[in-house]
Design an enzyme around this catalytic site. Sequence first.
Site, short mmCIF file in Angstrom:
data_model
loop_
_atom_site.label_atom_id
_atom_site.label_comp_id
_atom_site.label_asym_id
_atom_site.label_seq_id
_atom_site.Cartn_x
_atom_site.Cartn_y
_atom_site.Cartn_z
N ASP B 33 51.46 47.59 35.20
CA ASP B 33 51.43 46.13 35.29
C ASP B 33 51.88 45.73 36.69
O ASP B 33 52.75 46.37 37.27
CB ASP B 33 52.35 45.52 34.23
CG ASP B 33 51.95 44.11 33.83
OD1 ASP B 33 51.63 43.90 32.65
OD2 ASP B 33 51.95 43.22 34.71
N LEU B 75 43.78 46.22 29.77
CA LEU B 75 44.15 44.86 29.33
C LEU B 75 44.61 43.98 30.49
O LEU B 75 44.96 42.81 30.26
CB LEU B 75 45.27 44.93 28.28
CG LEU B 75 44.85 45.10 26.82
CD1 LEU B 75 44.14 46.42 26.60
CD2 LEU B 75 46.06 44.99 25.90
N SER B 77 44.89 41.40 33.07
CA SER B 77 44.30 40.18 33.63
C SER B 77 45.15 39.02 33.17
O SER B 77 45.57 38.95 32.02
CB SER B 77 42.87 39.94 33.15
OG SER B 77 42.40 38.68 33.64
N ASN B 101 38.36 50.24 39.36
CA ASN B 101 39.35 51.29 39.63
C ASN B 101 39.78 52.00 38.36
O ASN B 101 39.98 53.22 38.35
CB ASN B 101 40.57 50.69 40.35
CG ASN B 101 40.28 50.34 41.80
OD1 ASN B 101 39.42 50.95 42.43
ND2 ASN B 101 40.99 49.35 42.32
N TYR B 147 37.46 32.77 35.20
CA TYR B 147 37.88 33.67 34.11
C TYR B 147 36.67 34.16 33.32
O TYR B 147 36.47 35.36 33.12
CB TYR B 147 38.87 32.96 33.18
CG TYR B 147 39.45 33.87 32.13
CD1 TYR B 147 40.29 34.92 32.49
CD2 TYR B 147 39.17 33.69 30.78
CE1 TYR B 147 40.84 35.77 31.52
CE2 TYR B 147 39.72 34.52 29.82
CZ TYR B 147 40.54 35.57 30.18
OH TYR B 147 41.07 36.39 29.23
#
Lengths: 318, 318
Positions: B33, B75, B77, B101, B147
């Site tokens: 993260d 996950l 974003s 990536n 988004y």
Amino acid sequence: MTVTSLVTGGSGFIGSHLCEYLLGKGENVIAVDNLGSGRLENIGGVMGNDRFRFIRHDIREPLQIDGKIDFVYNLASRASPVDFFTQAEEILMTNSLGTYNMIQLALEKKARFLEASTSESYGDPTISPQPETYWGNVNPIGPRGCYDEAKRFSEALTMAFVRYHGLDGRIIRIFNTYGPRMRPDDGRVVPNFTMQALAGEPMTVYGEGSQTRSFCYVSDLVRGIYLAMNRDVRGEVINLGNPTEMTVLEFAKKIKAITGSSSEIVFRPLPENDPMQRRPDIGKAKRLLGWEPEVGLDEGLQLTIEWFRQSLNCPKPA
Amino acid sequence: MTVTSLVTGGSGFIGSHLCEYLLGKGENVIAVDNLGSGRLENIGGVMGNDRFRFIRHDIREPLQIDGKIDFVYNLASRASPVDFFTQAEEILMTNSLGTYNMIQLALEKKARFLEASTSESYGDPTISPQPETYWGNVNPIGPRGCYDEAKRFSEALTMAFVRYHGLDGRIIRIFNTYGPRMRPDDGRVVPNFTMQALAGEPMTVYGEGSQTRSFCYVSDLVRGIYLAMNRDVRGEVINLGNPTEMTVLEFAKKIKAITGSSSEIVFRPLPENDPMQRRPDIGKAKRLLGWEPEVGLDEGLQLTIEWFRQSLNCPKPA
């Protein structure tokens, strides 16, 4: 002071015509291309011009460049349907990371930015003609998704930088364009039919040929691109294309007639997600740019077919 | 041999619950993260676990990591509407370059890959409930485009690697999810109403409140994510959400009742492109994963509101 324009995809079909047009306007021109689908022979005619410079570079890498740049025309991307299956990764990353890098360059140079998007943003449209306000009908996970979504992403990215980072950006959506320097193996209607007609091979129509296309001659398009950059249309999205609509089958017949070919027209199954119709509403281009196409289809096809004939060394029919 | 899972966005709302769930299954878990919207306190409870490892890393940069990885759950974003206006660039590039990536990492490690997409891929849908075959209704250049298009791009990218590069990838589309660890300033319905109700402030309904939402409790969602990774659903796109639909106004009233709040419900203009309805068709999840939600709305809301109350040190009403 002389204007300097940078054109990515500068040795491609449309990009090379744009470079010539800008040189004709007295500008300095820097063409950037990774030669993935662009070809050096497309810019052979301007290579000797001292206001022209070619840089072989893949825009998926950041571009460092000295001196001033006034305009960044971002045309780099494979656009041929034949490449959607073998070059999906390049297409997706060129339009995302590549567009990002070119926006960064434009911001660094305080240059205007033009993103060359596409009528594919509309996908398989449920309304016709398509105005810029139409949101489109695209399958994100379909076989054409790599191109359509890549281009829609590039639009969203450009708009984000216009809204939040002061980018003087605009977006054009290019509809079907044809003319000299199209790739013969491009997979689209004009080169397909022309190559088949000139070779005397069967002309392949997908489905019943009742799907429509509208075709804009490349010189008209390039003039529209120039205007979109040089008018104050920051944040606008503008269709550029020719609204004259024709079915694919009519098109096959027209090319057969112009080439004087004896080719037979044959029918093959329609590929998945092939758009059934595509026709621009160009009211906004007329209003904001004073632009509309001037070259008729017969004239444009004559010029295009003649170029194909010469580049292939095909004899004219007796 | 113990399974090792890597979870990007691992200290976010959903990611942190997923990490706990995977640890509960006996797996080794690496949470990645950038702490942009994720918070370390979300993983405070597992930080002492010797099968858990946290890496602070922004996936827009390639990730080098030693040892085997079996599963990559992507996950990462920002997903809060409040961030669409200030963090558009991060959102766009995390879902494009970042996803790229992580796909590269999965290919290098021969790991399975799961892309966490969203019901926002459907935009403002014209059909309800939405099956996975629906192409959506998204404005690429609108204020939410950063988004929606970023997520659609991530789907197209994942599918390209599944089709042409051998990636064992699958896509889930996550519908509205709620539960402990939502950000109080998240901008979405549950935390908004809960925060307002607990503070005794007016509860803000946009439009007439007749737009519907369906809310899935986070433990149900996390179980579905796990199943989507562990079943042989390569190349599939699967909705995960709770099909129980409710209007936003009904929702406000329910939260007002559960909190025992004296807050007044007030109405404000509807923001541009706010979806009017959103409800998953979960037939595919039932069929392929044997999954459906189990936690009822009243139960889930009790748990969520209790968590908000404790984390804010709000007293219960007398």
